[in-house]
Design an enzyme around this catalytic site. Structure first.
Site, PDB file in Angstrom:
ATOM      1  CD  GLU A  25      22.269 -47.017  -7.412  1.00 54.14           C
ATOM      2  OE1 GLU A  25      23.427 -47.143  -7.869  1.00 54.14           O
ATOM      3  OE2 GLU A  25      21.511 -46.088  -7.719  1.00 54.14           O
ATOM      4  CE  LYS A 165      19.826 -41.449 -12.835  1.00 53.26           C
ATOM      5  NZ  LYS A 165      19.842 -42.686 -12.043  1.00 53.26           N
TER       6      LYS A 165
HETATM    7  N1  PSU Z   1      20.159 -42.724  -8.328  1.00 56.13           N
HETATM    8  C1  PSU Z   1      20.812 -41.610  -7.911  1.00 56.13           C
HETATM    9  N2  PSU Z   1      22.013 -41.344  -8.492  1.00 56.13           N
HETATM   10  C2  PSU Z   1      22.576 -42.170  -9.453  1.00 56.13           C
HETATM   11  C3  PSU Z   1      21.891 -43.349  -9.861  1.00 56.13           C
HETATM   12  C4  PSU Z   1      20.676 -43.575  -9.267  1.00 56.13           C
HETATM   13  O1  PSU Z   1      20.330 -40.862  -7.042  1.00 56.13           O
HETATM   14  O2  PSU Z   1      23.681 -41.893  -9.929  1.00 56.13           O
HETATM   15  C5  PSU Z   1      22.539 -44.279 -10.898  1.00 56.13           C
HETATM   16  C6  PSU Z   1      21.888 -45.656 -10.828  1.00 56.13           C
HETATM   17  O3  PSU Z   1      22.911 -46.593 -10.562  1.00 56.13           O
HETATM   18  C7  PSU Z   1      21.295 -45.858 -12.207  1.00 56.13           C
HETATM   19  C8  PSU Z   1      22.262 -45.111 -13.043  1.00 56.13           C
HETATM   20  O4  PSU Z   1      21.189 -47.215 -12.551  1.00 56.13           O
HETATM   21  O5  PSU Z   1      22.452 -43.919 -12.282  1.00 56.13           O
HETATM   22  C9  PSU Z   1      21.747 -44.897 -14.468  1.00 56.13           C
HETATM   23  O6  PSU Z   1      22.805 -44.648 -15.335  1.00 56.13           O
HETATM   24  P1  PSU Z   1      22.588 -44.709 -16.925  1.00 56.13           P
HETATM   25  O7  PSU Z   1      21.634 -43.586 -17.236  1.00 56.13           O
HETATM   26  O8  PSU Z   1      23.963 -44.495 -17.525  1.00 56.13           O
HETATM   27  O9  PSU Z   1      22.036 -46.055 -17.240  1.00 56.13           O
END
Ligand code: PSU
Ligand code: MN
Length: 309
Positions: A25, A165
């Site tokens: 990604e 996360k």
């Molecule tokens: N993994 C990381 N850092 C990030 C992300 C993943 O180490 O910033 C990103 C991914 O792209 C994931 C996104 O899909 O954060 C999620 O964002 P949200 O909570 O707004 O859906």
């Protein structure tokens, strides 16, 4: 209308020959890590996939074209905040393409693009999921839930990550994965990792010891059982930060986010950066290290899957 998907020659050839390919990604490069860490992480991930014997297929949107197999130079452009790349979850892709913009793709968008391109293994840092409700705030209305979860439920890809996360409600995210029918495998662990830390208190029933074992599960799930839900492979972070340190930093970050009225897609990058600050960079170093590790494990899994057929 021209198809806005451009697959690099290297990735196209590898897919046609049945050689291992790992999708990556790019929202983590564009929004998840500030310069110079985003580009450094991207470089390390590309190298880790190659070292593991697979071809990296970084997904990104560049001038309105969805690129599969973005080069280092293209990722460098995304890592430059001066160019203000968008953060594209799946629902943003069509609009961003129509506008001819640049964007980093989140897990939801990348899973969808990988599936479309025929890529079965995908690496990221941490999965998006169910956000926490800050202390003192009423639990009313729809909670903030990442589109990563719903999209993963309809994309037959194996997402290699360090669990949800840590800024999220990890237990609630684990429940949501269960509801959606998304299998979660622990890579040499029986506990769901929580991104910066190796433990979350959430137990995992299915533990795998090597890539061949993962490939067998994937072949059964996607092949024999013809399931369309993605599979999460949860890999403990190689440079974990103790949970007490992370939890204290997250508590501070959540208050900061609330005081500043941070909303929507800005929440995750804001919290990650606030935690990095509160831990004097320790959390960020852990984040980059786990991205690299996940890319390496994903390459091993893709290679094993190519052998299973
Ligand atoms: N993994 C990381 N850092 C990030 C992300 C993943 O180490 O910033 C990103 C991914 O792209 C994931 C996104 O899909 O954060 C999620 O964002 P949200 O909570 O707004 O859906
Ligand atoms: Mn959200």
């Amino acid at each position: 209308m021209d198809t806005p998907l451009r697959i690099s020659e290297e990735v196209r050839e590898a897919l046609a020959a049945g050689r291992p390919v790992v999708a990556l990604e790019s929202s983590v490069v564009a929004q998840g890590l500030p310069p110079p860490h985003g580009l450094e992480a991207a470089r390390r991930c590309l190298a880790a996939v190659r070292a593991g014997g697979a071809v990296p297929a970084a997904v990104a949107i560049l001038e309105g074209t969805v690129v599969v197999g973005a080069s280092e130079a293209q990722l460098a452009r995304l890592a430059d905040p001066a160019r203000a790349p968008a953060k594209a979850a799946l629902r943003d892709v069509a609009a961003v393409v129509a506008e001819g913009r640049d964007a980093g793709t989140t897990v939801s968008a990348t899973a969808a693009v990988a599936t479309h391109a025929g890529i079965r293994v995908f690496a990221t840092g941490g999965l998006g999921g169910v956000h926490r409700i800050p202390e003192g705030e009423p639990a009313v209305g729809a909670a903030d839930v990442s589109a990563d979860l719903a999209e993963l439920a309809r994309c037959p890809v194996c997402v290699v990550c360090a669990g949800p996360k840590a800024i999220l409600d990890v237990a609630a995210t684990a429940e949501a994965l269960e509801t959606l029918g998304i299998p979660v495998l622990g890579w040499r662990t029986s506990e769901l990792p929580a991104f910066y830390s190796d433990g979350s208190g959430v137990g995992l029933e299915h533990r795998v010891e090597d890539a061949a074992q993962v490939a067998r599960v994937l072949a059964l799930h996607f092949g024999a059982l013809a399931r369309r839900e993605g599979v999460v492979l949860a890999v403990p972070p190689p440079e974990p930060v103790p949970r007490e340190v992370v939890d204290a930093a997250i508590a501070t970050a959540l208050v900061e986010a609330r005081n500043r009225g941070v909303r929507g897609k800005a929440v995750t990058p804001f919290l990650l950066e606030a935690v990095a600050r509160a831990t004097h960079g320790r959390a960020r170093a852990a984040n980059v290290a786990l991205l690299e590790r996940n890319a390496g494990v994903a390459a091993e899994v893709a290679a094993a899957l190519a052998r299973v057929g």
